[in-house]
Design a protein around this motif. Structure first.
Motif, short mmCIF file in Angstrom:
data_model
loop_
_atom_site.label_atom_id
_atom_site.label_comp_id
_atom_site.label_asym_id
_atom_site.label_seq_id
_atom_site.Cartn_x
_atom_site.Cartn_y
_atom_site.Cartn_z
N PRO A 174 38.18 32.74 36.41
CA PRO A 174 37.53 33.59 37.42
C PRO A 174 37.06 34.92 36.83
O PRO A 174 37.64 35.42 35.87
CB PRO A 174 38.62 33.84 38.46
N ILE A 175 36.01 35.47 37.42
CA ILE A 175 35.55 36.82 37.07
C ILE A 175 35.41 37.56 38.40
O ILE A 175 34.73 37.08 39.30
CB ILE A 175 34.23 36.76 36.29
N ARG A 176 36.10 38.70 38.52
CA ARG A 176 36.16 39.35 39.83
C ARG A 176 35.83 40.84 39.71
O ARG A 176 36.09 41.44 38.67
CB ARG A 176 37.57 39.22 40.43
N THR A 177 35.30 41.39 40.79
CA THR A 177 35.03 42.83 40.80
C THR A 177 36.07 43.57 41.65
O THR A 177 35.96 44.78 41.83
CB THR A 177 33.61 43.13 41.32
N ASN A 178 37.07 42.85 42.17
CA ASN A 178 38.17 43.54 42.88
C ASN A 178 39.39 43.62 41.96
O ASN A 178 39.28 43.39 40.76
CB ASN A 178 38.49 42.82 44.19
N ARG A 179 40.55 43.95 42.53
CA ARG A 179 41.73 44.12 41.67
C ARG A 179 42.61 42.87 41.62
O ARG A 179 43.74 42.93 41.14
CB ARG A 179 42.55 45.33 42.14
N ASP A 180 42.13 41.77 42.14
CA ASP A 180 42.90 40.52 42.06
C ASP A 180 42.93 40.07 40.60
O ASP A 180 41.92 39.67 40.03
CB ASP A 180 42.19 39.45 42.94
N ASP A 181 44.12 40.18 39.98
CA ASP A 181 44.20 39.85 38.55
C ASP A 181 45.00 38.56 38.31
O ASP A 181 45.51 38.34 37.22
CB ASP A 181 44.80 41.02 37.74
N ARG A 182 45.10 37.71 39.34
CA ARG A 182 45.77 36.43 39.11
C ARG A 182 44.89 35.54 38.24
O ARG A 182 43.66 35.53 38.39
CB ARG A 182 46.06 35.73 40.45
N TYR A 183 45.54 34.80 37.34
CA TYR A 183 44.78 34.02 36.37
C TYR A 183 43.98 32.88 37.02
O TYR A 183 42.93 32.50 36.54
CB TYR A 183 45.74 33.44 35.32
N LEU A 184 44.53 32.37 38.13
CA LEU A 184 43.94 31.15 38.68
C LEU A 184 43.28 31.40 40.03
O LEU A 184 43.59 32.37 40.71
CB LEU A 184 45.04 30.09 38.82
N LYS A 185 42.37 30.48 40.39
CA LYS A 185 41.57 30.67 41.60
C LYS A 185 42.18 30.04 42.85
O LYS A 185 41.86 30.41 43.95
CB LYS A 185 40.20 29.97 41.41
N GLU A 186 43.02 29.02 42.63
CA GLU A 186 43.42 28.19 43.76
C GLU A 186 44.36 28.93 44.71
O GLU A 186 45.09 29.83 44.32
CB GLU A 186 44.10 26.91 43.26
#
Ligand code: FAD
Ligand code: UDP
Length: 381
Positions: A174-186
């Protein structure tokens, strides 16, 4: 005495099929595996330091499917985990996968999602329909972040350029612009509470007397001595057909574990920032300068309480006599070869090919469980 089903491979695929066939249809099954344990690549065990480790690399269970959660929850409770990792590049640790924290680390000051998005819009290479793993990353973040985090890691792991790998390989990060830094998307991210091996034992218990398991037994020897009506094959498809259309390419990994006791861990506290741990996160990726791709300290994820720990360095390798075919390599050339085997498989009577190796797919655990359940439903309909 003949069995109804001979099942080759005691991984998730083989055991799901065995569980369904015995408990739902009353079929007599035999599962064989050339290894000396069940569970395939998901096998976990307590090592000499008393730490629960995943013998074949970290297995982070995740899924978006309620059906899979419901099915597996018959055999395990869950230990929820937000899988968190970091990447080590240019002599420092970075928040990874790329998110707003990574961007702030890059520019050296606080920022916002809007500023990050504007920066990415400037950097990204406009490619409407990315067709390979290089394009899928540069079209989202541009060359600088691609080279910092993806290019070296991918070349090291797959021994080929990201240009020569399907979009799905790097595209799954995943590539995110928020602060969610979990490795996985599910949505659902959790480990079996007592480990994978215990989950498999419970599946086997559910099968009762209808299931026999023979370990350290290869299909090549079993097919001469065991009588069976139907076959479920979860090993490498090219091997099944004696490499008639050539060898399918796979990548392998050498896992190098190292354990530490309380004294070393006390000294490491300044580095890990956490009592009882060797490194700061469950996984640190090393995209560029080292020979290994990642160091995993699984105790972070399992939540095990111990004054010891075990870390595992992963060194990508070719497949060889002592190196297992862990990773199918998703690209156009390998798909061409696989399609030839798939055609052969379709004409093979009374045989089901299922699982990561038999369908040559870079699939996660939930996906192979789904595939096996679907195969079962198909033959039961
Ligand atoms: P396997 O687990 O490979 O089982 C196949 C079994 O068949 C093996 O035990 C093998 O010994 C046996 N076999 C093969 N050929 C023969 C033969 N001729 N005779 C007898 N036995 C045979 N998935 C996730 O969801 N999350 C993760 O974090 C994750 N991490 C991974 C990390 C690594 C390093 C690897 C390699 C995989 C990872 N996976 C992960 C994927 C996961 O391992 C697979 O989806 C899953 O194990 C596939 O199950 P399977 O039963 O199809 O195959
Ligand atoms: N990847 C990368 N840099 C990273 C992490 C992943 O380039 O720091 C790429 C690499 O090609 C890797 C793929 O993304 O093989 C998928 O990563 P994941 O961690 O999901 O791989 P797995 O756990 O299956 O080995």
């Amino acid at each position: 005495m003949a069995v109804d089903y001979l099942i080759v491979g005691a991984g998730f695929s083989g055991l799901v099929m065995a569980e369904r066939l015995t408990t739902q249809l009353g079929k007599r099954c035999m599962v064989i595996d050339q290894r000396d344990h069940v569970g395939g690549n998901c096998y976990d065990e307590y090592d000499e330091a008393g730490i629960l480790v995943h013998r074949y690399g970290p297995h982070y269970f995740r899924t978006n499917s309620d059906k899979i959660i419901d099915y597996l929850s018959q055999f395990t409770e869950w230990h929820p985990v937000d899988y968190q990792i970091k990447s080590y590049s240019d002599g420092r640790l970075w928040s990874f996968p790329i998110n707003l924290n990574t961007f702030e680390e890059l520019i050296g000051r606080p920022s916002t999602s809007e500023e990050m998005q504007a920066w990415l819009d400037q950097k990204r290479v406009p490619i409407e329909n990315p067709v390979n793993s290089e394009e899928v990353i540069i079209s989202q973040v541009g060359w600088e972040l691609y080279e910092k985090f993806f290019k070296g890691y991918t070349r090291k792991h797959w021994k080929c350029d990201p240009k020569d790998l399907d979009v799905s390989v790097c595209g799954r990060i995943p590539i995110r612009t928020n602060r969610d830094d979990r490795y996985l998307k599910e949505e659902f991210q959790a480990l079996p509470k007592e480990g994978y091996t215990r989950l498999f034992e419970r599946m086997i218990e559910a099968c009762g007397d209808l299931l026999e398991i023979r370990l350290q037994t290869s299909f090549e020897e079993a097919k001469e001595s065991i009588r069976f009506k139907r076959l479920v094959y979860t090993g490498p498809i090219d091997q099944y057909f004696n490499y008639r259309h050539g060898k399918l390419p796979y990548r392998s990994v050498r896992f190098e574990p190292e354990s530490f006791g309380p004294e070393t861990l006390k000294e490491r506290e300044t580095i890990s920032g956490k009592r009882g741990f060797w490194q700061a996160e469950m996984q640190i990726n090393y995209p560029n300068d080292e020979d290994f791709t990642r160091i995993v300290e699984i105790k972070h994820a399992t939540g095990q309480s111990s004054d010891h720990t075990t870390i595992v360095r992963e060194y990508p390798e070719d497949v060889g006599p002592h190196q297992e075919p862990y990773y199918p390599i998703p690209n156009q050339q390998s798909q061409k070869i696989y399609q030839q085997y798939k055609q052969l498989a379709e004409t093979e009577e009374d045989t089901i090919f299922t699982g990561r190796l038999a369908t040559y797919r870079y699939y996660n655990m939930d996906q192979v469980v789904a595939m096996a359940l679907k195969e079962f439903e198909r033959l039961n309909s």
